[in-house]
Design a protein around this motif. Structure first.
Motif, mmCIF file in Angstrom:
data_model
loop_
_atom_site.group_PDB
_atom_site.id
_atom_site.type_symbol
_atom_site.label_atom_id
_atom_site.label_comp_id
_atom_site.label_asym_id
_atom_site.label_seq_id
_atom_site.Cartn_x
_atom_site.Cartn_y
_atom_site.Cartn_z
ATOM 1 N N LEU A 1 -12.813 6.307 0.033
ATOM 2 C CA LEU A 1 -12.105 7.163 -0.930
ATOM 3 C C LEU A 1 -10.629 7.320 -0.544
ATOM 4 O O LEU A 1 -9.755 7.391 -1.414
ATOM 5 C CB LEU A 1 -12.813 8.520 -1.032
ATOM 6 N N GLU A 2 -10.356 7.336 0.756
ATOM 7 C CA GLU A 2 -8.948 7.389 1.190
ATOM 8 C C GLU A 2 -8.227 6.101 0.789
ATOM 9 O O GLU A 2 -7.079 6.132 0.339
ATOM 10 C CB GLU A 2 -8.881 7.612 2.696
ATOM 11 N N TYR A 3 -8.942 5.008 0.956
ATOM 12 C CA TYR A 3 -8.373 3.712 0.568
ATOM 13 C C TYR A 3 -8.068 3.691 -0.935
ATOM 14 O O TYR A 3 -6.977 3.274 -1.361
ATOM 15 C CB TYR A 3 -9.365 2.620 0.955
ATOM 16 N N MET B 1 0.844 -1.215 0.000
ATOM 17 C CA MET B 1 0.000 0.000 0.000
ATOM 18 C C MET B 1 0.877 1.262 0.000
ATOM 19 O O MET B 1 1.886 1.317 0.695
ATOM 20 C CB MET B 1 -0.887 -0.047 1.245
ATOM 21 N N ALA B 2 0.472 2.250 -0.761
ATOM 22 C CA ALA B 2 1.265 3.486 -0.844
ATOM 23 C C ALA B 2 1.240 4.225 0.490
ATOM 24 O O ALA B 2 0.362 3.992 1.310
ATOM 25 C CB ALA B 2 0.684 4.378 -1.926
ATOM 26 N N HIS C 1 -6.863 9.175 -12.058
ATOM 27 C CA HIS C 1 -6.458 7.794 -12.316
ATOM 28 C C HIS C 1 -6.516 7.484 -13.820
ATOM 29 O O HIS C 1 -5.571 6.935 -14.393
ATOM 30 C CB HIS C 1 -7.381 6.850 -11.542
ATOM 31 N N HIS C 2 -7.612 7.885 -14.428
ATOM 32 C CA HIS C 2 -7.836 7.527 -15.830
ATOM 33 C C HIS C 2 -6.857 8.245 -16.758
ATOM 34 O O HIS C 2 -6.233 7.635 -17.624
ATOM 35 C CB HIS C 2 -9.278 7.883 -16.199
ATOM 36 N N LEU C 3 -6.702 9.550 -16.552
ATOM 37 C CA LEU C 3 -5.836 10.317 -17.463
ATOM 38 C C LEU C 3 -4.369 9.961 -17.239
ATOM 39 O O LEU C 3 -3.583 9.918 -18.176
ATOM 40 C CB LEU C 3 -6.068 11.817 -17.267
ATOM 41 N N ARG C 4 -4.027 9.704 -15.992
ATOM 42 C CA ARG C 4 -2.632 9.333 -15.715
ATOM 43 C C ARG C 4 -2.297 7.985 -16.353
ATOM 44 O O ARG C 4 -1.194 7.786 -16.879
ATOM 45 C CB ARG C 4 -2.421 9.287 -14.204
ATOM 46 N N LEU D 1 -4.580 3.245 -5.434
ATOM 47 C CA LEU D 1 -4.233 3.597 -6.817
ATOM 48 C C LEU D 1 -3.061 4.576 -6.854
ATOM 49 O O LEU D 1 -2.757 5.152 -7.894
ATOM 50 C CB LEU D 1 -5.451 4.194 -7.536
ATOM 51 N N ASP D 2 -2.471 4.801 -5.694
ATOM 52 C CA ASP D 2 -1.300 5.682 -5.583
ATOM 53 C C ASP D 2 -1.597 7.070 -6.190
ATOM 54 O O ASP D 2 -0.826 7.605 -6.984
ATOM 55 C CB ASP D 2 -0.096 5.029 -6.282
#
Ligand code: N01
Length: 556
Positions: free
Chosen positions: A104-106, A1-2, A36-39, A111-112
């Protein structure tokens, strides 16, 4: 986990301009997914959020009783990843605010995402540079960054509305807005608390506050229809099946009018006898949640008489539940059920049977002023130690207008939207090239599963960016005609329903001076089909501009 650093560090305000492919404003459900998606597409992305944590709405709205009212976990969450669905355990059918925030924190860790998110940073200014085909963004922390794409995920219900009540600033006790609830615990014990507002927030908060406070005075302007949420531990079998069949369930949600994995009825309320209707309403009332509203008959929101059958049923329930007939009468709603945001509660009407709760009907006894010691109405005074403002939001457009980006020719969004909130697809705005909105006015936003809607909109934005890059294009912007047609499509869908007949935040009526316009696209899956069609036709309705740098290079 990050690692769980809350504030990923980058030099702030050191004068140098950072360059990004995309800046995302907002780290709630929409902004986190956009990052997440754009990265994942290889873009350099930076997210800014004014809050001290991720979560958007779920970071700010931590008032007592705040819960998901949509069919909750595992359906009100990110749907794109089977892993996330498998890994996260929701405890209740209507998850509470701490659970959604923890989720959401998780996700941010899993997803870093945090390394590209800068918290406690408001975007103060955003100007489009036509020559460079880029946005120049300035933040409250003194940074200036340049980005090709500006993604506004600033929230549909994030600009808290504090009404202009005379004397409000003079109140000497504690005063909190539900949408800006403090991070530190608030104690109601032994206090006389006044709550102004009986929308979703007020109706969720009032029973919780009444359990602890010495006395609660509810200042109600419009009586509301509320339905028992009947929150309960989630059935492990539902979770197991959801995990096993997630791809099919996601497809079912995407194809459903509300983004929920439930069948919607096709029958009219008048295909049943009054006795059959009553029996169905009773069954769905006992089941709880939105089922009675969306799962009973197809014409509840389109036919006044069908609507009346359900409204009468709920009014009957209020009479049954509330022991004092005068109080019950004051609680009696009279608008078309569901045309204000439908409420779910955990014992709202029952709360008025408590000795420590008083209801003030502001329609017959309006507030005159707020004094340092309490509220003065036309007929009396209510001494208070605390005021809770559950008075809602400048919905759908407020956060974008607060941002007030300046587009082509330096024209600001406030100028553009002075009389109408024109958009194309609810995602783009003429005169504001390369600006995209998530859950913008004219999208299904608040009347579709919002996490799922945000994913689908982000995916469309990502495809659009890919298209521009593949074709040597530097900017995309809708035509005014496309906006006009879209406006008409949104209005035609709304006019086929009862929604526009009621003053609500859907129509902008809750904000004095705000232009009246129903800003939700009611097409559900049809909307997402329209997005696909527009893309498939080479971004029909848009002007696509060659990349200037490429043009200059070609000319040399
Ligand atoms: O805000 P609202 P909310 N004097 O605008 C009253 C989402 N949400 O924060 O109806 C006196 O609905 C106003 O009265 P009236 C959800 O989408 C979701 O409750 O305008 N009263 C009304 O009673 C929801 O719909 C959850 O006459 C004044 C209230 O304040 C949206 O957020 C939980 C007044 C405002 O109700 C907004 O809900 C909470 C004045 N001057 C919120 N001005 C979930 O469960 C306003 N009012 C996920």
């Amino acid at each position: 986990m990050a690692n769980r650093t809350q504030h990923p560090q980058k030099p702030k305000g050191n004068g140098a301009i950072e360059h990004y492919d995309a800046v995302v404003i907002g780290a709630g459900f929409g902004g986190l997914y956009a990052l997440h998606h754009l990265r994942a597409m290889g873009l350099a992305v930076r997210v800014y959020d004014g809050a001290a944590g991720v979560g958007g709405t779920w970071w700010w709205n931590r008032y007592p009783g705040a819960r998901v009212d949509f069919p909750g976990g595992p359906f009100y969450c990110y749907t794109f990843s089977e892993e996330l669905v498998r890994e996260w355990n929701w405890a209740e059918t209507q998850p509470d605010q701490p659970s959604v925030l923890a989720y959401l924190e998780y996700v941010a860790d899993r997803l870093d995402l945090r390394r590209d998110i800068q918290l406690e940073t408001w975007v103060r200014d955003a100007c489009y540079d036509e020559e460079a085909q880029r946005w120049l963004v300035e933040t409250s922390t003194g940074e200036r960054v340049s980005t090709q794409f500006l993604i506004c995920a600033a929230g549909t219900l994030s600009a808290a509305h504090t009404p202009d009540i005379p004397g409000l600033n003079n109140f000497a006790g504690e005063c909190y807005h539900t949408g800006r609830w403090p991070q530190t615990p608030v104690s109601f014990a032994g206090k006389r608390v006044g709550v102004i507002g009986t929308g979703s927030s007020g109706v969720q908060a009032i029973p919780e506050i009444a359990r602890e406070a010495a006395h609660v005075t509810v200042f109600q302007r419009t009586p509301q229809y509320s339905i028992p949420a009947r929150n309960r531990p989630i059935d492990p079998e539902v979770v197991r099946q959801a995990r096993e069949n997630w791809v099919a369930i996601r497809a079912q949600m995407t194809a459903s009018p509300l983004g929920a994995p439930f069948e919607v009825p096709e029958r009219s309320a008048f295909e049943d006898t009054p006795e059959q209707r009553q029996a169905l309403y009773e069954e769905l009332w006992q089941r709880g949640g939105f089922h009675i509203f969306f799962g009973s008959y197809a014409d509840i929101l389109t036919d006044k008489e069908a609507n009346r059958t359900l409204a009468d049923f709920v009014r009957g329930k209020i009479r049954e539940i509330v022991r004092d007939p005068q109080t019950a009468q004051k609680l009696m709603p009279d608008y078309y059920l569901g045309t204000k945001r439908q409420l779910l509660d955990g014992g709202y009407y029952e709360t008025f049977n408590r000795d420590n709760v008083t209801l003030v009907d502001l329609r017959e006894d309006p507030i005159q002023e707020i004094k340092p010691t309490g509220v003065r109405t036309a007929k009396g005074e209510y001494p208070l130690d605390m005021l809770v403002l559950a008075t809602g939001f400048d919905a759908m457009t407020g956060a974008l207008l607060r941002l007030n980006p300046k587009g082509r020719g330096g024209v600001s969004l406030a100028e553009k939207w002075r009389t109408r909130f024109d958009t194309y697809l609810g995602i783009t705005i003429a005169g504001f090239p390369n600006l995209f909105m998530i859950h913008g006015p004219g999208s299904p936003s608040v009347l579709f599963n919002m996490p799922l809607g945000a994913e689908l909109e982000s995916a469309w934005i990502g495809d659009c960016v890919r298209y521009l890059r593949a074709h040597g294009l530097g900017a995309i912007e809708p035509t005014p005609d496309a906006e006009k047609n879209w406006d008409q499509e949104v209005a035609e869908l709304a006019d086929a329903t009862l929604y526009p007949l009621t003053d609500s935040w859907y129509t902008g009526a809750n904000i004095p001076g705000k232009p009246r316009q129903f800003c939700v696209h009611l097409g559900g899956p049809l909307y997402f089909q329209r997005l696909s069609e527009v893309a498939a036709q080479g971004y029909e309705g848009f002007v696509l501009e060659k990349e200037h740098r490429a043009e200059v290079a070609a000319a040399l």
